[in-house]
Motif scaffolding. Structure first.
Motif, PDB file in Angstrom:
ATOM      1  N   VAL A  85       0.833  -1.201   0.000  1.00  8.73           N
ATOM      2  CA  VAL A  85       0.000   0.000   0.000  1.00  8.73           C
ATOM      3  C   VAL A  85       0.867   1.251   0.000  1.00  8.73           C
ATOM      4  O   VAL A  85       0.591   2.224  -0.712  1.00  8.73           O
ATOM      5  N   SER A  86       1.949   1.237   0.786  1.00  9.56           N
ATOM      6  CA  SER A  86       2.861   2.380   0.844  1.00  9.56           C
ATOM      7  C   SER A  86       3.545   2.604  -0.500  1.00  9.56           C
ATOM      8  O   SER A  86       3.643   3.742  -0.982  1.00  9.56           O
ATOM      9  N   GLU A  87       4.023   1.535  -1.129  1.00  9.79           N
ATOM     10  CA  GLU A  87       4.687   1.637  -2.430  1.00  9.79           C
ATOM     11  C   GLU A  87       3.712   2.129  -3.500  1.00  9.79           C
ATOM     12  O   GLU A  87       4.060   2.968  -4.332  1.00  9.79           O
ATOM     13  N   PHE A  88       2.507   1.607  -3.482  1.00  9.21           N
ATOM     14  CA  PHE A  88       1.488   1.999  -4.460  1.00  9.21           C
ATOM     15  C   PHE A  88       1.137   3.471  -4.311  1.00  9.21           C
ATOM     16  O   PHE A  88       1.042   4.211  -5.292  1.00  9.21           O
ATOM     17  N   SER A  89       0.995   3.920  -3.086  1.00  5.90           N
ATOM     18  CA  SER A  89       0.692   5.322  -2.820  1.00  5.90           C
ATOM     19  C   SER A  89       1.839   6.221  -3.274  1.00  5.90           C
ATOM     20  O   SER A  89       1.608   7.300  -3.837  1.00  5.90           O
ATOM     21  N   SER A  90       3.072   5.778  -3.055  1.00  3.82           N
ATOM     22  CA  SER A  90       4.241   6.551  -3.466  1.00  3.82           C
ATOM     23  C   SER A  90       4.311   6.681  -4.982  1.00  3.82           C
ATOM     24  O   SER A  90       4.599   7.764  -5.509  1.00  3.82           O
ATOM     25  N   ILE A  91       4.026   5.598  -5.691  1.00  9.06           N
ATOM     26  CA  ILE A  91       4.033   5.633  -7.158  1.00  9.06           C
ATOM     27  C   ILE A  91       2.984   6.603  -7.679  1.00  9.06           C
ATOM     28  O   ILE A  91       3.232   7.395  -8.595  1.00  9.06           O
ATOM     29  N   ARG A  92       1.799   6.564  -7.100  1.00 10.68           N
ATOM     30  CA  ARG A  92       0.723   7.472  -7.519  1.00 10.68           C
ATOM     31  C   ARG A  92       1.127   8.935  -7.283  1.00 10.68           C
ATOM     32  O   ARG A  92       0.865   9.804  -8.125  1.00 10.68           O
ATOM     33  N   ASN A  93       1.739   9.200  -6.144  1.00 11.31           N
ATOM     34  CA  ASN A  93       2.157  10.572  -5.841  1.00 11.31           C
ATOM     35  C   ASN A  93       3.235  11.050  -6.818  1.00 11.31           C
ATOM     36  O   ASN A  93       3.203  12.206  -7.273  1.00 11.31           O
ATOM     37  N   GLN A  94       4.179  10.199  -7.146  1.00 14.33           N
ATOM     38  CA  GLN A  94       5.238  10.568  -8.091  1.00 14.33           C
ATOM     39  C   GLN A  94       4.651  10.865  -9.468  1.00 14.33           C
ATOM     40  O   GLN A  94       5.069  11.817 -10.141  1.00 14.33           O
ATOM     41  N   MET A  95       3.684  10.057  -9.892  1.00 13.76           N
ATOM     42  CA  MET A  95       3.050  10.278 -11.187  1.00 13.76           C
ATOM     43  C   MET A  95       2.293  11.609 -11.194  1.00 13.76           C
ATOM     44  O   MET A  95       2.372  12.382 -12.156  1.00 13.76           O
ATOM     45  N   SER A  96       1.580  11.890 -10.124  1.00 10.43           N
ATOM     46  CA  SER A  96       0.809  13.136 -10.043  1.00 10.43           C
ATOM     47  C   SER A  96       1.728  14.348 -10.067  1.00 10.43           C
ATOM     48  O   SER A  96       1.445  15.348 -10.739  1.00 10.43           O
ATOM     49  N   GLN A  97       2.824  14.280  -9.313  1.00  9.63           N
ATOM     50  CA  GLN A  97       3.768  15.392  -9.271  1.00  9.63           C
ATOM     51  C   GLN A  97       4.433  15.612 -10.628  1.00  9.63           C
ATOM     52  O   GLN A  97       4.616  16.748 -11.076  1.00  9.63           O
ATOM     53  N   TYR A  98       4.778  14.531 -11.294  1.00 12.80           N
ATOM     54  CA  TYR A  98       5.409  14.642 -12.611  1.00 12.80           C
ATOM     55  C   TYR A  98       4.440  15.248 -13.621  1.00 12.80           C
ATOM     56  O   TYR A  98       4.814  16.137 -14.409  1.00 12.80           O
ATOM     57  N   LEU A  99       3.179  14.791 -13.614  1.00  6.07           N
ATOM     58  CA  LEU A  99       2.188  15.330 -14.537  1.00  6.07           C
ATOM     59  C   LEU A  99       1.926  16.808 -14.281  1.00  6.07           C
ATOM     60  O   LEU A  99       1.770  17.595 -15.216  1.00  6.07           O
ATOM     61  N   ALA A 100       1.869  17.178 -13.001  1.00  8.13           N
ATOM     62  CA  ALA A 100       1.645  18.587 -12.660  1.00  8.13           C
ATOM     63  C   ALA A 100       2.798  19.456 -13.153  1.00  8.13           C
ATOM     64  O   ALA A 100       2.591  20.566 -13.668  1.00  8.13           O
ATOM     65  N   LYS A 101       4.035  18.958 -13.027  1.00  8.32           N
ATOM     66  CA  LYS A 101       5.207  19.708 -13.484  1.00  8.32           C
ATOM     67  C   LYS A 101       5.199  19.856 -15.005  1.00  8.32           C
ATOM     68  O   LYS A 101       5.489  20.934 -15.538  1.00  8.32           O
TER      69      LYS A 101
END
Length: 256
Positions: A85-101
């Protein structure tokens, strides 16, 4: 009782007997019948309830989630679930941050291949998993540029396709990769239809797991992973596996 009721319509009183066996011929006659019948009704009505009826159960419910129980030794550990769950949440956050940038910089992400439109289910099946008639074509893995280029409508459409295909075939590592990638891009809060869809996914994975011949099957960690994510991350707790006892076997932390 009548003195407390304000009349909305004037109805002419009459001493004539009303024949209730025939239909009223005018609106006034209909209203007179209503007045006569209302006067015959009690002002307060009390239901006669017996104790037996009150004690009897009138609503049936079940706690069955529709997920087959895991065979002995097939459940993941609590530590394993928390890690996933922690790894999955981290991946989602990284994707969101990259898309926002990328959006902030005005950069539109484009995959290196041409993707079919959302209504081309067969073309998507061939792209993801290859053409069954072509043994040399094994399909395209869910590369990051492909997943990042998908809008939410396409993510939901492809997720629906993949769950539908899973119902029609068997689970495989490649299907697990696509499901994981699409779930990583699926936005929360979930729409009702998406909530229903991932619940179907968890039930399918539970069924596939129950049919595995051994706890050493390489597909077991992946099946456990999707049951875990649906139950623990997407808050469908009634479908989550029970916390296993310490004496049961622990799985490695690499899901895919």
């Amino acid at each position: 009782m009548d003195e407390f009721l304000h009349k909305a319509l004037y109805v002419e009183e009459t001493d004539e007997d009303i024949d209730f066996e025939t239909a009223p011929s005018t609106g006034q006659e209909y209203l007179r019948r209503v007045m006569v019948e209302s006067r015959k009704c009690d002002a307060v009505v009390v239901a006669d309830m017996t104790g037996k009826k009150l004690k009897a159960q009138t609503v049936l419910y079940t706690t069955d989630s529709g997920c087959p129980a895991a065979p002995p030794g097939f459940l993941p550990s609590e530590e394993w679930e928390k890690f996933q769950v922690s790894e999955f949440s981290s991946i989602r956050n990284q994707m969101s941050q990259y898309l926002a940038k990328q959006k902030q910089q005005g950069i539109k992400i484009k995959p290196s291949i041409t993707l079919p439109s959302g209504d081309k289910e067969k073309e998507w099946s061939i792209l993801c998993f290859g053409n069954p008639d072509d043994k040399e074509c094994s399909g395209t893995p869910p590369m990051l540029p492909i997943i990042l280029s998908l809008n939410q409508f396409m993510v939901e459409t492809l997720l629906e396709y993949n769950v539908q295909w899973l119902e029609e075939t068997s689970f495989s590592q490649q299907r697990g990769q696509w499901l994981y990638a699409l779930l990583a891009k699926l936005e929360k809060p979930l729409k009702p239809e998406m909530c229903s869809l991932i619940r179907t996914l968890a039930r399918l994975c539970s069924t596939f797991r129950a049919n595995l011949a051994s706890a050493e099957d390489p597909l077991l960690p992946q099946l456990n992973l999707f049951i875990c994510l649906v139950g623990r991350y997407f808050d469908q707790t009634d479908l989550a596996d029970p916390i296993k006892q310490e004496k049961e076997r622990k799985h490695p932390l690499t899901p895919l």
